[in-house]
Design a protein around this motif. Structure first.
Motif, PDB file in Angstrom:
ATOM      1  N   MET A   1      15.428 -14.259  -7.188  1.00  0.00           N
ATOM      2  CA  MET A   1      14.636 -13.104  -7.614  1.00  0.00           C
ATOM      3  C   MET A   1      13.469 -13.564  -8.494  1.00  0.00           C
ATOM      4  O   MET A   1      13.634 -14.453  -9.333  1.00  0.00           O
ATOM      5  N   ASN A   2      12.346 -12.955  -8.305  1.00  0.00           N
ATOM      6  CA  ASN A   2      11.159 -13.265  -9.095  1.00  0.00           C
ATOM      7  C   ASN A   2      11.221 -12.499 -10.422  1.00  0.00           C
ATOM      8  O   ASN A   2      11.138 -11.268 -10.450  1.00  0.00           O
ATOM      9  N   ASP A   3      11.406 -13.227 -11.523  1.00  0.00           N
ATOM     10  CA  ASP A   3      11.582 -12.578 -12.834  1.00  0.00           C
ATOM     11  C   ASP A   3      10.344 -11.794 -13.257  1.00  0.00           C
ATOM     12  O   ASP A   3      10.452 -10.743 -13.899  1.00  0.00           O
ATOM     13  N   LYS A   4       9.186 -12.293 -12.905  1.00  0.00           N
ATOM     14  CA  LYS A   4       7.948 -11.599 -13.255  1.00  0.00           C
ATOM     15  C   LYS A   4       7.857 -10.263 -12.528  1.00  0.00           C
ATOM     16  O   LYS A   4       7.464  -9.237 -13.104  1.00  0.00           O
ATOM     17  N   GLN A   5       8.255 -10.258 -11.268  1.00  0.00           N
ATOM     18  CA  GLN A   5       8.263  -9.015 -10.502  1.00  0.00           C
ATOM     19  C   GLN A   5       9.300  -8.043 -11.064  1.00  0.00           C
ATOM     20  O   GLN A   5       9.039  -6.831 -11.167  1.00  0.00           O
ATOM     21  N   PHE A   6      10.471  -8.573 -11.416  1.00  0.00           N
ATOM     22  CA  PHE A   6      11.521  -7.718 -11.981  1.00  0.00           C
ATOM     23  C   PHE A   6      11.031  -7.035 -13.255  1.00  0.00           C
ATOM     24  O   PHE A   6      11.210  -5.814 -13.441  1.00  0.00           O
ATOM     25  N   GLU A   7      10.421  -7.791 -14.132  1.00  0.00           N
ATOM     26  CA  GLU A   7       9.915  -7.233 -15.388  1.00  0.00           C
ATOM     27  C   GLU A   7       8.859  -6.166 -15.122  1.00  0.00           C
ATOM     28  O   GLU A   7       8.829  -5.119 -15.778  1.00  0.00           O
ATOM     29  N   ARG A   8       8.011  -6.416 -14.146  1.00  0.00           N
ATOM     30  CA  ARG A   8       6.962  -5.446 -13.819  1.00  0.00           C
ATOM     31  C   ARG A   8       7.556  -4.131 -13.320  1.00  0.00           C
ATOM     32  O   ARG A   8       7.148  -3.057 -13.743  1.00  0.00           O
ATOM     33  N   ILE A   9       8.528  -4.224 -12.434  1.00  0.00           N
ATOM     34  CA  ILE A   9       9.136  -3.007 -11.889  1.00  0.00           C
ATOM     35  C   ILE A   9       9.946  -2.275 -12.955  1.00  0.00           C
ATOM     36  O   ILE A   9       9.928  -1.045 -13.039  1.00  0.00           O
ATOM     37  N   VAL A  68      -0.620   0.872  -9.514  1.00  0.00           N
ATOM     38  CA  VAL A  68       0.418   0.724  -8.492  1.00  0.00           C
ATOM     39  C   VAL A  68       1.292  -0.481  -8.828  1.00  0.00           C
ATOM     40  O   VAL A  68       0.816  -1.615  -8.859  1.00  0.00           O
ATOM     41  N   LEU A  69       2.575  -0.235  -9.089  1.00  0.00           N
ATOM     42  CA  LEU A  69       3.503  -1.312  -9.432  1.00  0.00           C
ATOM     43  C   LEU A  69       4.023  -2.028  -8.194  1.00  0.00           C
ATOM     44  O   LEU A  69       4.180  -3.250  -8.194  1.00  0.00           O
ATOM     45  N   GLY A  70       4.328  -1.264  -7.163  1.00  0.00           N
ATOM     46  CA  GLY A  70       4.940  -1.833  -5.969  1.00  0.00           C
ATOM     47  C   GLY A  70       4.555  -1.049  -4.740  1.00  0.00           C
ATOM     48  O   GLY A  70       3.962   0.034  -4.826  1.00  0.00           O
ATOM     49  N   ALA A  71       4.895  -1.603  -3.578  1.00  0.00           N
ATOM     50  CA  ALA A  71       4.633  -0.923  -2.310  1.00  0.00           C
ATOM     51  C   ALA A  71       5.797  -1.175  -1.368  1.00  0.00           C
ATOM     52  O   ALA A  71       6.272  -2.311  -1.237  1.00  0.00           O
ATOM     53  N   TYR A  86       0.802 -13.072   5.103  1.00  0.00           N
ATOM     54  CA  TYR A  86       1.754 -12.003   5.367  1.00  0.00           C
ATOM     55  C   TYR A  86       1.552 -10.903   4.325  1.00  0.00           C
ATOM     56  O   TYR A  86       1.154 -11.174   3.192  1.00  0.00           O
ATOM     57  N   THR A  87       1.824  -9.676   4.744  1.00  0.00           N
ATOM     58  CA  THR A  87       1.496  -8.514   3.909  1.00  0.00           C
ATOM     59  C   THR A  87       2.086  -8.619   2.508  1.00  0.00           C
ATOM     60  O   THR A  87       1.408  -8.334   1.511  1.00  0.00           O
ATOM     61  N   ALA A  88       3.349  -9.041   2.397  1.00  0.00           N
ATOM     62  CA  ALA A  88       3.985  -9.128   1.075  1.00  0.00           C
ATOM     63  C   ALA A  88       3.291 -10.156   0.188  1.00  0.00           C
ATOM     64  O   ALA A  88       3.102  -9.920  -1.015  1.00  0.00           O
ATOM     65  N   ASP A  89       2.898 -11.272   0.766  1.00  0.00           N
ATOM     66  CA  ASP A  89       2.203 -12.297  -0.012  1.00  0.00           C
ATOM     67  C   ASP A  89       0.831 -11.803  -0.459  1.00  0.00           C
ATOM     68  O   ASP A  89       0.408 -12.068  -1.595  1.00  0.00           O
ATOM     69  N   TYR A  90       0.135 -11.092   0.424  1.00  0.00           N
ATOM     70  CA  TYR A  90      -1.167 -10.547   0.046  1.00  0.00           C
ATOM     71  C   TYR A  90      -1.008  -9.558  -1.104  1.00  0.00           C
ATOM     72  O   TYR A  90      -1.777  -9.581  -2.073  1.00  0.00           O
ATOM     73  N   LEU A  91       0.000  -8.680  -0.994  1.00  0.00           N
ATOM     74  CA  LEU A  91       0.227  -7.688  -2.047  1.00  0.00           C
ATOM     75  C   LEU A  91       0.428  -8.355  -3.402  1.00  0.00           C
ATOM     76  O   LEU A  91      -0.187  -7.959  -4.398  1.00  0.00           O
ATOM     77  N   TRP A  92       1.290  -9.368  -3.451  1.00  0.00           N
ATOM     78  CA  TRP A  92       1.625  -9.972  -4.741  1.00  0.00           C
ATOM     79  C   TRP A  92       0.545 -10.947  -5.218  1.00  0.00           C
ATOM     80  O   TRP A  92       0.117 -10.894  -6.370  1.00  0.00           O
ATOM     81  N   GLU A  93       0.092 -11.813  -4.333  1.00  0.00           N
ATOM     82  CA  GLU A  93      -0.829 -12.872  -4.752  1.00  0.00           C
ATOM     83  C   GLU A  93      -2.258 -12.370  -4.962  1.00  0.00           C
ATOM     84  O   GLU A  93      -2.959 -12.843  -5.869  1.00  0.00           O
ATOM     85  N   LYS A  94      -2.691 -11.425  -4.141  1.00  0.00           N
ATOM     86  CA  LYS A  94      -4.069 -10.927  -4.255  1.00  0.00           C
ATOM     87  C   LYS A  94      -4.173  -9.661  -5.100  1.00  0.00           C
ATOM     88  O   LYS A  94      -5.211  -9.399  -5.705  1.00  0.00           O
ATOM     89  N   VAL A  98       4.171  -5.489  -6.271  1.00  0.00           N
ATOM     90  CA  VAL A  98       5.480  -5.999  -5.845  1.00  0.00           C
ATOM     91  C   VAL A  98       5.877  -5.409  -4.484  1.00  0.00           C
ATOM     92  O   VAL A  98       5.871  -4.191  -4.308  1.00  0.00           O
ATOM     93  N   PRO A  99       6.248  -6.262  -3.510  1.00  0.00           N
ATOM     94  CA  PRO A  99       6.593  -5.768  -2.174  1.00  0.00           C
ATOM     95  C   PRO A  99       8.078  -5.423  -2.004  1.00  0.00           C
ATOM     96  O   PRO A  99       8.958  -6.187  -2.386  1.00  0.00           O
ATOM     97  N   PHE A 100       8.322  -4.258  -1.412  1.00  0.00           N
ATOM     98  CA  PHE A 100       9.658  -3.813  -1.009  1.00  0.00           C
ATOM     99  C   PHE A 100       9.676  -3.627   0.513  1.00  0.00           C
ATOM    100  O   PHE A 100       8.621  -3.544   1.134  1.00  0.00           O
TER     101      PHE A 100
END
Length: 295
Positions: A1-9, A68-71, A86-94, A98-100
């Motif tokens: 699990m990505n801790d940075k993403q967890f904290e954001r959500i 927007v926190l996540g999609a 890939y869509t999830a990588d674009y969402l997080w990196e660009k 956070v991708p769901f």
């Protein structure tokens, strides 16, 4: 699990965009966007068109991590590309979003006042692919139409059984037992549902974390016990057929709950709009939903 993403959500200000219309709901989503069924002749063409719509939303400057926190993505969207990623990588990196992933296969026929989820026989392989695609969490939807105890218990049991499987794969499950807003006994169903959710949380392993996506409740601040439970990362609300204005008004009266709107998010967006018109309309929607989410 990505801790940075967890904290954001868990702690971030904003909402989760639902961009996960699947095969059954895609034609309606495209029609609302101004693309009629005569514009495509098969599922492949349909999914290409809806990916272009989603890509336009995601790439818009209005689709900003300040709001927007996540999609939540549909499986077909997860496997597609935006600007070489890939869509999830674009969402997080660009975008810093956070991708769901929506993992359910749709609803079974109505029985005992509810629609449970259809079997997910390939869930393990889907979760493996989701992990490879850098997905953070999942979402799965059931529907409650009548206040029948056995049916509601069955919905919640199925949701938690699968949620444990998802958590074991290292992903955060969003449990979505939607109560139909047109139900004649909506408030009674909500009370039964909350009782069942609390019972399941009480026996959940300490290290398992979940989220809930729930209908906007009849009683304001109805989900406060869920918000306080240590297993619960976040409680988000679906618009459920309300207009964006009405959904935002109801959401603002439920402190601590944030939006996860789909149709209400894209309301008023059309393929014919110029990029400037599209971005302005989307910005208005996003900022309105954001303001309701941080009340």
């Amino acid at each position: 699990m990505n801790d940075k993403q967890f904290e954001r959500i868990q702690t971030g200000k904003g909402f989760i965009a639902a961009l996960d219309q699947s095969g059954g709901s895609t034609p309606k989503a495209l029609k609302l966007y101004g693309i009629s069924e005569d514009r495509y002749s098969n599922d492949q063409e349909m999914f290409t068109l809806v990916h272009e719509m989603r890509k336009r939303i995601i790439k818009s400057p209005a689709f900003d991590s300040r709001y927007v926190l996540g999609a939540i993505l549909f499986e077909n969207t997860m496997d597609r590309i935006i600007d070489g990623q890939y869509t999830a990588d674009y969402l997080w990196e660009k975008k810093g979003i956070v991708p769901f992933l929506k993992v359910d296969k749709g609803l079974a026929p109505l029985s005992e006042g509810v629609q449970v989820m259809k079997p997910m026989n390939d869930l393990d392989s889907l979760l493996k692919r989701a992990t490879e695609r850098n997905i953070f969490g999942t979402k799965m939807r059931s529907v409650i139409k009548e206040a029948k105890p056995y049916g509601i218990k069955k919905v919640v049991q199925q949701q938690f059984d699968i949620a444990k499987q998802i958590a074991a794969a290292g992903l955060i499950p969003i449990i979505e037992p939607e109560v139909d807003i047109h139900s004649a006994d909506k408030a009674v169903s909500e009370r039964m549902l909350k009782d069942e959710l609390l019972l399941q949380l009480a026996v959940l392993d300490q290290n398992v974390k979940v989220m809930f996506k729930l209908s906007l409740p009849t009683e304001n601040n109805f989900y406060r016990e869920l918000l306080a439970d240590p297993h619960v990362v976040r409680v988000v609300a679906l618009s459920g057929g309300y207009s964006r204005t009405e959904a935002n008004e109801k959401l603002a009266r439920n402190h601590g709950v944030i939006a996860s709107f789909s149709r209400a998010l894209t309301e008023g967006l059309t393929a014919e709009q110029t990029d400037a018109e599209f971005n302005t309309k989307l910005s208005e929607a996003i900022k309105g939903i954001y303001e309701a989410s941080i009340k």
